[in-house]
Scaffold this active site. Structure first.
Site, PDB file in Angstrom:
ATOM      1  N   LYS A 178       0.850  -1.195   0.000  1.00 44.08           N
ATOM      2  CA  LYS A 178       0.000   0.000   0.000  1.00 44.08           C
ATOM      3  C   LYS A 178       0.887   1.247   0.000  1.00 44.08           C
ATOM      4  O   LYS A 178       1.614   1.497   0.954  1.00 44.08           O
ATOM      5  CB  LYS A 178      -0.894   0.028   1.242  1.00 44.08           C
ATOM      6  CG  LYS A 178      -1.998   1.089   1.110  1.00 44.08           C
ATOM      7  CD  LYS A 178      -2.678   1.391   2.413  1.00 44.08           C
ATOM      8  CE  LYS A 178      -2.029   2.506   3.192  1.00 44.08           C
ATOM      9  NZ  LYS A 178      -1.936   3.801   2.507  1.00 44.08           N
ATOM     10  N   GLU A 253      10.351   1.523  10.136  1.00 46.59           N
ATOM     11  CA  GLU A 253      11.250   2.659   9.862  1.00 46.59           C
ATOM     12  C   GLU A 253      10.450   3.921  10.149  1.00 46.59           C
ATOM     13  O   GLU A 253       9.527   4.250   9.391  1.00 46.59           O
ATOM     14  CB  GLU A 253      11.702   2.640   8.399  1.00 46.59           C
ATOM     15  CG  GLU A 253      12.506   1.421   7.996  1.00 46.59           C
ATOM     16  CD  GLU A 253      13.831   1.320   8.711  1.00 46.59           C
ATOM     17  OE1 GLU A 253      14.319   2.341   9.224  1.00 46.59           O
ATOM     18  OE2 GLU A 253      14.362   0.203   8.795  1.00 46.59           O
ATOM     19  N   CYS A 287      13.213  11.770   5.862  1.00 49.63           N
ATOM     20  CA  CYS A 287      13.377  11.326   7.254  1.00 49.63           C
ATOM     21  C   CYS A 287      14.807  11.540   7.735  1.00 49.63           C
ATOM     22  O   CYS A 287      15.059  11.638   8.930  1.00 49.63           O
ATOM     23  CB  CYS A 287      12.983   9.870   7.376  1.00 49.63           C
ATOM     24  SG  CYS A 287      13.920   8.820   6.257  1.00 49.63           S
ATOM     25  N   GLU A 390       9.071  15.957  15.750  1.00 44.91           N
ATOM     26  CA  GLU A 390       9.400  15.980  14.320  1.00 44.91           C
ATOM     27  C   GLU A 390       8.484  16.966  13.595  1.00 44.91           C
ATOM     28  O   GLU A 390       7.266  16.919  13.761  1.00 44.91           O
ATOM     29  CB  GLU A 390       9.200  14.577  13.741  1.00 44.91           C
ATOM     30  CG  GLU A 390       9.683  14.464  12.314  1.00 44.91           C
ATOM     31  CD  GLU A 390       9.414  13.088  11.699  1.00 44.91           C
ATOM     32  OE1 GLU A 390       8.313  12.539  11.903  1.00 44.91           O
ATOM     33  OE2 GLU A 390      10.301  12.574  11.008  1.00 44.91           O
TER      34      GLU A 390
HETATM   35  P1  NAD Z   1       2.190   8.033   8.104  1.00 48.99           P
HETATM   36  O1  NAD Z   1       2.600   7.206   9.264  1.00 48.99           O
HETATM   37  O2  NAD Z   1       1.035   8.930   8.284  1.00 48.99           O
HETATM   38  O3  NAD Z   1       1.797   7.088   6.872  1.00 48.99           O
HETATM   39  C1  NAD Z   1       2.717   6.169   6.298  1.00 48.99           C
HETATM   40  C2  NAD Z   1       1.942   5.056   5.619  1.00 48.99           C
HETATM   41  O4  NAD Z   1       1.277   4.303   6.618  1.00 48.99           O
HETATM   42  C3  NAD Z   1       0.848   5.537   4.670  1.00 48.99           C
HETATM   43  O5  NAD Z   1       0.766   4.627   3.591  1.00 48.99           O
HETATM   44  C4  NAD Z   1      -0.397   5.471   5.527  1.00 48.99           C
HETATM   45  O6  NAD Z   1      -1.580   5.320   4.794  1.00 48.99           O
HETATM   46  C5  NAD Z   1      -0.109   4.231   6.363  1.00 48.99           C
HETATM   47  N1  NAD Z   1      -0.769   4.179   7.666  1.00 48.99           N
HETATM   48  C6  NAD Z   1      -1.072   5.208   8.494  1.00 48.99           C
HETATM   49  N2  NAD Z   1      -1.676   4.739   9.598  1.00 48.99           N
HETATM   50  C7  NAD Z   1      -1.737   3.391   9.468  1.00 48.99           C
HETATM   51  C8  NAD Z   1      -2.278   2.347  10.277  1.00 48.99           C
HETATM   52  N3  NAD Z   1      -2.854   2.603  11.427  1.00 48.99           N
HETATM   53  N4  NAD Z   1      -2.175   1.087   9.828  1.00 48.99           N
HETATM   54  C9  NAD Z   1      -1.572   0.811   8.648  1.00 48.99           C
HETATM   55  N5  NAD Z   1      -1.074   1.755   7.835  1.00 48.99           N
HETATM   56  C10 NAD Z   1      -1.153   3.034   8.244  1.00 48.99           C
HETATM   57  O7  NAD Z   1       3.482   8.785   7.607  1.00 48.99           O
HETATM   58  P2  NAD Z   1       3.588   9.855   6.451  1.00 48.99           P
HETATM   59  O8  NAD Z   1       3.006  11.122   6.952  1.00 48.99           O
HETATM   60  O9  NAD Z   1       3.103   9.260   5.168  1.00 48.99           O
HETATM   61  O10 NAD Z   1       5.178   9.999   6.295  1.00 48.99           O
HETATM   62  C11 NAD Z   1       5.956  10.844   7.065  1.00 48.99           C
HETATM   63  C12 NAD Z   1       6.615  10.084   8.205  1.00 48.99           C
HETATM   64  O11 NAD Z   1       7.379   9.004   7.689  1.00 48.99           O
HETATM   65  C13 NAD Z   1       7.586  10.945   8.975  1.00 48.99           C
HETATM   66  O12 NAD Z   1       7.426  10.679  10.343  1.00 48.99           O
HETATM   67  C14 NAD Z   1       8.949  10.442   8.498  1.00 48.99           C
HETATM   68  O13 NAD Z   1      10.003  10.631   9.413  1.00 48.99           O
HETATM   69  C15 NAD Z   1       8.671   9.004   8.302  1.00 48.99           C
HETATM   70  N6  NAD Z   1       9.646   8.398   7.407  1.00 48.99           N
HETATM   71  C16 NAD Z   1      10.577   7.555   7.934  1.00 48.99           C
HETATM   72  C17 NAD Z   1      11.539   6.979   7.108  1.00 48.99           C
HETATM   73  C18 NAD Z   1      12.585   6.026   7.651  1.00 48.99           C
HETATM   74  O14 NAD Z   1      13.260   5.384   6.861  1.00 48.99           O
HETATM   75  N7  NAD Z   1      12.748   5.915   8.960  1.00 48.99           N
HETATM   76  C19 NAD Z   1      11.547   7.267   5.736  1.00 48.99           C
HETATM   77  C20 NAD Z   1      10.593   8.146   5.247  1.00 48.99           C
HETATM   78  C21 NAD Z   1       9.635   8.705   6.085  1.00 48.99           C
END
Ligand code: NAD
Length: 486
Positions: A178, A253, A287, A390
């Site tokens: 997804k 991650e 990130c 963050e």
């Molecule tokens: P998010 O957690 O809102 O969403 C990420 C993904 O998870 C999306 O596809 C979303 O639909 C899904 N999701 C959200 N809630 C869920 C749930 N309860 N169950 C299953 N899936 C769910 O994050 P975002 O806003 O899309 O991305 C930004 C965040 O990602 C920032 O915190 C950033 O630091 C982090 N990030 C981390 C890395 C890493 O490698 N550590 C890399 C890129 C981004």
């Protein structure tokens, strides 16, 4: 094959492109213009059930497909990504708001590199054997897990999506994937590429929708045995709470609040150029960006002058399609409002805005888009919200330190531990600080230099598990030990 970009998206299940079973769609918005320009399936548990069924049908054959054949298909996917660089880059920029040159230069080439890397990786993947002198020999059998879930965020859409899918497929699993509902188009286009490359039906299923809807249905489905998730710490916590009691394998991650530690004895020009990049690349929505810049006291004023001068004069905020734009749009209205709120909070906490701090109003096509000035703040202590939470946008803070010990105290003073950057020409100091800084990834005198073979991931609340190289192929296989008495 030339891709036609279509913005009315469908799920990719069992090799077919089909709408969500509920018939419901979500609007897709271009953040540079604030216009609705597409529709995304709002999938739920019934769509996930159909995808699981397709994956179950495909798994017996895919799990025993020779690695040479898996290599050929994954490599073909990489070739087709390269052949469609322009279309994919444009789709990514329209979804995400990042400059088109950046999508072309970094995001899409890295997506094909991911497939190529794991296509060749699986050809060389080996397992261990342990010899008990004249008693027995043990060998480790690594087999595909079965059906696995891959969930990715919006900031590097195709790059992070493929970073999970490629090793999962290479290792012989069937995948339910997804992408973020905020940036789904490149994942949709990947469905067409995979079909064209000859990936058997049902091996990769791409389901669109929200986190609580489609995402949680993947995580909680009993047939999905492992979850590889990249996203926020908040969502990671929720996913762990669902998956851990079901004893699923988990790789998380998560977020970061990364320090850039600048010592007086660094190569100044190189440090300055790269600290601009590490602060504001992709509008600060990586990130691994360094959002807390820690500078040795003796060069703090010089750094402040040089850095702020560059930010004010060298980082043009503009239309992502304009080759001159260094900063594009913030990914969504919600995120744009969150960042502006964080800037207001920083002011309330006593922070002094050295430059930026406001929304940018462009003219023409982008008049309603979500743009923010790159922002530099000083005067805040390590424990305030601005230095703890963050922000994930073009906002950095400056703090000074007196010595190595204080630099480490400041660097480690958050719940996160994803990445750190150290700038010094003293090799011993660099090694001492690297050993003590609480981060999974540490760059010395560089930033974002990635060897895909190295373990990638965070400490503390930045996640558990490691991606990259053998770590990823190990994650996507089950290890069995076979002991044979001699
Ligand atoms: P998010 O957690 O809102 O969403 C990420 C993904 O998870 C999306 O596809 C979303 O639909 C899904 N999701 C959200 N809630 C869920 C749930 N309860 N169950 C299953 N899936 C769910 O994050 P975002 O806003 O899309 O991305 C930004 C965040 O990602 C920032 O915190 C950033 O630091 C982090 N990030 C981390 C890395 C890493 O490698 N550590 C890399 C890129 C981004």
């Amino acid at each position: 094959m030339k891709l036609e970009i279509s913005y009315h998206l469908e799920n990719f299940i069992g090799g077919n492109l089909i709408g969500p079973l509920s018939g419901k769609f979500i609007d897709n918005i271009n953040p540079a213009t604030a216009e609705v320009y597409g529709q995304i399936p709002d999938s739920g548990s019934k769509d996930i059930e159909a995808a699981v069924h397709a994956a179950q049908q495909a798994f017996p054959a895919w799990s025993v497909t020779p690695v040479e054949q898996r290599f050929k298909i994954l490599n073909r996917i990489a070739e087709l990504i390269d052949a469609n660089l322009d279309e994919l880059a444009l789709a990514e920029t329209n979804d995400n708001g990042k400059p088109l040159w950046l999508s072309k230069k970094v995001d899409i080439p890295r997506a094909s590199a991911n497939f190529r890397f794991f296509a060749t990786g699986i050809m060389h993947f080996a397992t261990e054997s342990h010899n008990m002198e004249d008693k027995a020999v043990n060998y480790t059998l690594r087999q595909p897990i079965g059906i696995v879930g891959c969930i990715s965020p919006w900031n590097l859409p195709l790059y992070l999506f493929t970073w999970k899918i490629a090793p999962a497929l290479a290792a012989g699993n069937c995948v339910l994937a997804k992408p973020s509902e905020v940036t789904p188009v490149t994942a949709f286009l990947l469905s067409k590429i995979c079909k064209e490359a000859g990936l058997p039906d049902g091996v990769l299923n791409i389901i669109h929708g929200t986190g609580p809807g489609a995402g949680e249905a993947i995580v909680s489905h009993p047939a999905v045995k492992a979850i590889s998730f990249t996203g926020s710490t908040r969502a990671g916590e929720r996913i762990a709470s669902i998956a851990a009691p079901k004893f699923k394998k988990l790789s998380l991650e998560l977020g970061g609040k990364n320090p850039a530690i600048i010592f007086a004895d660094c190569d100044w020009e190189k440090m300055l150029f790269n600290t601009i990049r590490s602060s504001f690349a992709n509008q600060g929505e990586i990130c691994l960006c360094g959002s807390r810049i820690l500078v040795e006291e003796s060069v703090y004023e010089k750094f402040k002058t040089d850095f702020v001068n560059w930010v004010k004069n060298g980082l043009k905020v503009g239309d992502p399609l304009d080759a001159e734009s260094k900063q594009g749009a913030i990914v969504s209205k919600t995120h744009y409002e969150k960042i502006l709120h964080c800037i207001e909070m920083a002011k309330k906490e006593g922070g002094k805005i050295l430059c930026g701090g406001n929304a940018v109003k462009l003219e023409g096509r982008c008049a309603n888009g979500y743009f923010i000035q790159p922002t530099v703040i000083e005067g805040l202590g390590p424990n305030c919200k601005t230095n703890q939470e963050e922000i994930f946008g073009p906002v950095v803070t400056l703090q000074s330190f007196r010595n190595e010990e204080e630099a480490l105290q400041l660097a480690n003073a958050t719940q996160y531990g994803l990445a750190a950057t150290i700038w010094t020409n003293d090799i011993s100091k660099a090694n001492r600080v690297a050993a003590k800084v609480e981060s999974g990834i540490i760059w010395v005198n560089c930033w974002l230099l990635r060897d895909l073979r190295t373990p990638f991931g965070g400490l503390k609340n930045s996640g558990v598990g490691r991606e990259g190289g053998w770590e990823a192929l190990r994650f996507f296989t089950e290890a069995k030990n076979v002991c044979i008495e001699l």
